[in-house]
Design a protein around this motif. Structure first.
Motif, PDB file in Angstrom:
ATOM      1  N   GLU A 165       0.823  -1.109  -0.125  1.00 30.71           N
ATOM      2  CA  GLU A 165      -0.074  -0.083   0.030  1.00 30.71           C
ATOM      3  C   GLU A 165       0.625   1.262   0.068  1.00 30.71           C
ATOM      4  O   GLU A 165       0.501   2.324  -0.580  1.00 30.71           O
ATOM      5  N   HIS A 166       1.815   1.319   0.860  1.00 31.86           N
ATOM      6  CA  HIS A 166       2.912   2.389   0.794  1.00 31.86           C
ATOM      7  C   HIS A 166       3.550   2.641  -0.658  1.00 31.86           C
ATOM      8  O   HIS A 166       3.540   4.036  -0.864  1.00 31.86           O
ATOM      9  N   SER A 167       3.797   1.710  -1.172  1.00 30.52           N
ATOM     10  CA  SER A 167       4.322   1.857  -2.458  1.00 30.52           C
ATOM     11  C   SER A 167       3.521   2.458  -3.432  1.00 30.52           C
ATOM     12  O   SER A 167       4.047   3.071  -4.146  1.00 30.52           O
ATOM     13  N   VAL A 168       2.176   1.920  -3.481  1.00 26.16           N
ATOM     14  CA  VAL A 168       1.071   2.586  -4.357  1.00 26.16           C
ATOM     15  C   VAL A 168       1.094   3.814  -4.340  1.00 26.16           C
ATOM     16  O   VAL A 168       0.928   4.730  -5.116  1.00 26.16           O
ATOM     17  N   ARG A 169       1.095   4.398  -2.853  1.00 27.29           N
ATOM     18  CA  ARG A 169       0.889   5.724  -2.410  1.00 27.29           C
ATOM     19  C   ARG A 169       2.000   6.694  -3.176  1.00 27.29           C
ATOM     20  O   ARG A 169       1.908   7.811  -3.595  1.00 27.29           O
ATOM     21  N   ALA A 170       3.280   5.990  -3.069  1.00 23.84           N
ATOM     22  CA  ALA A 170       4.468   6.756  -3.080  1.00 23.84           C
ATOM     23  C   ALA A 170       4.626   6.988  -4.748  1.00 23.84           C
ATOM     24  O   ALA A 170       5.309   7.998  -5.085  1.00 23.84           O
ATOM     25  N   ARG A 171       4.284   6.010  -5.552  1.00 22.35           N
ATOM     26  CA  ARG A 171       4.145   6.287  -6.995  1.00 22.35           C
ATOM     27  C   ARG A 171       2.844   6.986  -7.664  1.00 22.35           C
ATOM     28  O   ARG A 171       2.955   6.966  -8.698  1.00 22.35           O
ATOM     29  N   ASP A 172       2.141   7.312  -6.658  1.00 15.59           N
ATOM     30  CA  ASP A 172       0.828   7.680  -6.902  1.00 15.59           C
ATOM     31  C   ASP A 172      -0.005   6.988  -8.141  1.00 15.59           C
ATOM     32  O   ASP A 172      -0.676   7.256  -8.916  1.00 15.59           O
ATOM     33  N   GLY A 173      -0.120   5.697  -7.501  1.00 15.77           N
ATOM     34  CA  GLY A 173      -0.880   4.706  -8.245  1.00 15.77           C
ATOM     35  C   GLY A 173      -2.304   4.969  -8.226  1.00 15.77           C
ATOM     36  O   GLY A 173      -2.736   5.213  -7.102  1.00 15.77           O
ATOM     37  N   ARG A 174      -3.064   5.156  -9.385  1.00 18.09           N
ATOM     38  CA  ARG A 174      -4.645   5.332  -9.166  1.00 18.09           C
ATOM     39  C   ARG A 174      -5.458   4.145  -9.540  1.00 18.09           C
ATOM     40  O   ARG A 174      -6.457   4.127  -9.422  1.00 18.09           O
ATOM     41  N   THR A 175      -4.663   2.991  -9.801  1.00 13.87           N
ATOM     42  CA  THR A 175      -5.645   1.748 -10.342  1.00 13.87           C
ATOM     43  C   THR A 175      -5.411   0.708  -9.127  1.00 13.87           C
ATOM     44  O   THR A 175      -4.238   0.189  -8.813  1.00 13.87           O
ATOM     45  N   VAL A 176      -6.522   0.354  -8.346  1.00  9.57           N
ATOM     46  CA  VAL A 176      -6.409  -0.435  -7.311  1.00  9.57           C
ATOM     47  C   VAL A 176      -7.773  -1.043  -7.468  1.00  9.57           C
ATOM     48  O   VAL A 176      -9.160  -0.695  -7.372  1.00  9.57           O
ATOM     49  N   TYR A 177      -7.680  -2.525  -7.587  1.00  7.31           N
ATOM     50  CA  TYR A 177      -8.887  -3.531  -7.693  1.00  7.31           C
ATOM     51  C   TYR A 177      -9.525  -3.997  -6.452  1.00  7.31           C
ATOM     52  O   TYR A 177     -10.480  -4.370  -6.438  1.00  7.31           O
ATOM     53  N   GLY A 178      -8.668  -4.079  -5.493  1.00  7.38           N
ATOM     54  CA  GLY A 178      -8.901  -4.883  -4.128  1.00  7.38           C
ATOM     55  C   GLY A 178      -7.855  -4.931  -3.625  1.00  7.38           C
ATOM     56  O   GLY A 178      -6.637  -4.693  -3.844  1.00  7.38           O
ATOM     57  N   GLU A 179      -7.851  -5.813  -2.307  1.00  2.00           N
ATOM     58  CA  GLU A 179      -6.950  -6.028  -1.189  1.00  2.00           C
ATOM     59  C   GLU A 179      -7.108  -7.508  -1.205  1.00  2.00           C
ATOM     60  O   GLU A 179      -7.828  -8.119  -1.362  1.00  2.00           O
ATOM     61  N   PHE A 180      -5.725  -7.861  -1.206  1.00  2.00           N
ATOM     62  CA  PHE A 180      -5.642  -9.503  -0.920  1.00  2.00           C
ATOM     63  C   PHE A 180      -5.462  -9.357   0.639  1.00  2.00           C
ATOM     64  O   PHE A 180      -4.342  -9.094   1.273  1.00  2.00           O
ATOM     65  N   ALA A 181      -6.459  -9.729   1.471  1.00  2.00           N
ATOM     66  CA  ALA A 181      -6.506  -9.363   2.528  1.00  2.00           C
ATOM     67  C   ALA A 181      -6.278 -10.819   3.554  1.00  2.00           C
ATOM     68  O   ALA A 181      -6.048 -10.606   4.896  1.00  2.00           O
ATOM     69  N   GLY A 182      -6.577 -11.839   3.109  1.00  2.00           N
ATOM     70  CA  GLY A 182      -6.454 -13.092   4.235  1.00  2.00           C
ATOM     71  C   GLY A 182      -6.110 -14.275   3.234  1.00  2.00           C
ATOM     72  O   GLY A 182      -6.799 -14.467   2.192  1.00  2.00           O
ATOM     73  N   TYR A 183      -5.492 -15.381   3.931  1.00  2.00           N
ATOM     74  CA  TYR A 183      -5.172 -16.713   3.108  1.00  2.00           C
ATOM     75  C   TYR A 183      -5.096 -17.603   4.227  1.00  2.00           C
ATOM     76  O   TYR A 183      -4.370 -17.271   5.385  1.00  2.00           O
ATOM     77  N   ALA A 184      -4.986 -18.768   3.724  1.00  2.00           N
ATOM     78  CA  ALA A 184      -4.756 -20.077   4.662  1.00  2.00           C
ATOM     79  C   ALA A 184      -4.701 -21.282   3.815  1.00  2.00           C
ATOM     80  O   ALA A 184      -5.507 -21.381   2.801  1.00  2.00           O
ATOM     81  N   ALA A 185      -3.980 -22.191   4.159  1.00  2.00           N
ATOM     82  CA  ALA A 185      -3.711 -23.433   3.543  1.00  2.00           C
ATOM     83  C   ALA A 185      -3.800 -24.642   4.373  1.00  2.00           C
ATOM     84  O   ALA A 185      -3.036 -24.552   5.649  1.00  2.00           O
ATOM     85  N   THR A 186      -4.350 -25.672   4.248  1.00  2.00           N
ATOM     86  CA  THR A 186      -4.290 -26.850   4.880  1.00  2.00           C
ATOM     87  C   THR A 186      -4.252 -28.050   3.963  1.00  2.00           C
ATOM     88  O   THR A 186      -4.332 -27.929   2.632  1.00  2.00           O
ATOM     89  N   LEU A 187      -3.830 -29.267   4.558  1.00  2.00           N
ATOM     90  CA  LEU A 187      -3.752 -30.360   3.697  1.00  2.00           C
ATOM     91  C   LEU A 187      -4.891 -31.727   4.357  1.00  2.00           C
ATOM     92  O   LEU A 187      -4.859 -31.837   5.496  1.00  2.00           O
ATOM     93  N   ASP A 188      -5.487 -32.098   3.462  1.00  2.00           N
ATOM     94  CA  ASP A 188      -6.509 -33.259   3.650  1.00  2.00           C
ATOM     95  C   ASP A 188      -5.674 -34.429   4.815  1.00  2.00           C
ATOM     96  O   ASP A 188      -4.500 -34.797   4.321  1.00  2.00           O
ATOM     97  N   PRO A 189      -6.401 -34.957   5.472  1.00  2.00           N
ATOM     98  CA  PRO A 189      -5.751 -36.055   6.392  1.00  2.00           C
ATOM     99  C   PRO A 189      -5.740 -37.427   5.141  1.00  2.00           C
ATOM    100  O   PRO A 189      -6.230 -37.392   4.430  1.00  2.00           O
TER     101      PRO A 189
END
Length: 406
Positions: A242-266
């Motif tokens: 986010e700070h990089s986008v502001r530093a370069r004055d980026g105007r195109t933002v589609y959304g935030e990659f806000a959360g992630y998790a991964a598991t393995l089946d038993p």
């Protein structure tokens, strides 16, 4: 170390339903089917003869002539989608230092078509006829390498292999690199294994549909589900701090990659619950998101009765019976292996942009699944938060939470 949000600032897609974001979305929003008879090789002797192919694509129209003979189709698609993502983000050369930019991709099979062609030369003509480019064109990591060279990305580089789940794993790894100080990571996944060697590999998995009807072959959550249809393509997105986008004055933002998790089946036969529910709950917790806040779930949609049942049960366990709209747009394209989940991520952010949930085409929801599946046609809705699910052969489960950014 960065504490800013991870933002999606550019997207590129190469899919059976369209090359480029606008063509892809125009077809997806109306439920256009791109599954049809295999044309890239003679599949008449195989029990499965349908695929989601990208028609009319000529690499020489988009890439330098010297690069085309060095690369497999999968790499050519990845390179073009990455070009589109950088153009979409309006990042001028030199705007971000090369050492602050990297690339992380997912792959399911590598350059299968290139490898098959060179193997035919080896056994039919001899070793001296095998291309020197075979040494890397077949390899899982080739997309990351070629993208980094073409775009002068000198920062962190990597590749993840996890079948369909690998596409989300790549985005999550890109987010980790941003949190460690990088400013921009190009990330996503691609596969293109519609050749006789790749087809044999698909069939060996035992889950491919043998139907010859394009509209009835791939039917996740339907009583008539009998497997999946393979497809080719994928998507690339640019993730930026986010700070990089502001530093370069980026105007195109589609959304935030806000959360992630991964598991393995038993282990099969253990009697333990599959890991998908835990992956969903982990992604929500990572994003600080309550289930009631999720506006749509882009499901994995295996098209295999057991796997569909497990996924429906996981969604219901977290959100309640018919508690959230669910969709599987990949019924239009087939399953793209490592490319499938990144395409769903693109679908999710475009759904946020338009306020529209694309449909799960051709499917009639089985009464055995207590989910709110969006079928028939697109559904108008306010989409601020979307969950993308992906599962890979071998028990991989991944979940990603995306948010709209004001």
């Amino acid at each position: 170390m960065s504490s800013g949000r991870t933002l999606i600032t550019g997207i590129g897609v190469a899919s059976p339903t369209g090359m480029g974001v606008e063509d892809f979305w125009a077809a997806t929003r109306i439920g256009k089917n791109a599954i049809g008879p295999v044309t890239r090789f003679d599949a008449s002797s195989f029990p499965a003869r349908l695929a989601g192919e990208i028609h009319g694509f000529e690499a020489a129209d988009h890439l330098p002539g010297r690069l085309v003979p060095q690369t497999d189709r999968v790499t050519q698609l990845a390179l073009i989608a990455t070009d589109c993502a950088f153009t979409d983000a309006r990042i001028a050369p030199g705007e971000v230092h090369p050492c602050d930019m990297g690339v992380v991709t997912a792959a399911g099979s590598g350059g299968f078509e290139f490898g098959e062609r060179e193997l035919r030369k080896l056994w039919g003509q001899g070793a001296k006829h095998v291309s020197a480019y075979q040494s890397f064109a077949w390899f899982y990591a080739v997309n990351s390498g070629q993208i980094s060279v073409r775009n002068d990305l000198r920062g962190p580089t990597g590749v993840l292999v996890g079948d369909q789940a690998g596409g989300l794993d790549a985005l999550a790894h890109a987010r980790r690199r941003l949190r460690k100080g990088s400013r921009l990571i190009a990330t996503g996944g691609f596969d293109a294994s519609i050749c006789s060697l790749g087809w044999a590999a698909h069939l060996a998995g035992g889950s491919v549909s043998f139907s010859d009807e394009p509209e009835r072959a791939y039917l996740p959550f339907d009583e008539a589900a009998s497997g999946y249809v393979p497809g080719e393509g994928g998507a690339m997105v640019l993730l930026e701090d986010e700070h990089s986008v502001r530093a370069r004055d980026g105007r195109t933002v589609y959304g935030e990659f806000a959360g992630y998790a991964a598991t393995l089946d038993p282990r099969p036969g253990s009697g333990r619950e599959p890991g998908l529910r835990r992956a969903i709950e982990g992604a929500l917790a990572d994003a600080g998101c309550h289930p009631a806040e999720v506006d749509v779930v882009f499901a994995d949609g295996a098209g295999v009765p057991r796997l569909d049942r497990e996924e429906a049960e996981a969604i219901t366990a977290v959100f309640g019976p018919r508690g959230v709209p669910v969709t599987v747009p990949k019924t239009m394209t087939g399953r793209l292996s490592a490319g499938g989940a990144p395409v769903d991520v693109v679908c999710a952010v475009l759904a946020m942009r338009e306020g529209l949930i694309p449909p799960t085409t051709n499917v009639e929801l089985s009464p055995a699944h207590d989910i709110d599946l969006v079928t028939g046609r697109s559904r108008t809705a306010s989409v601020r938060t979307a969950l993308v699910l992906a599962r890979g052969h071998g028990g991989f489960n991944s979940a990603a939470l995306l948010r709209a950014v004001d």
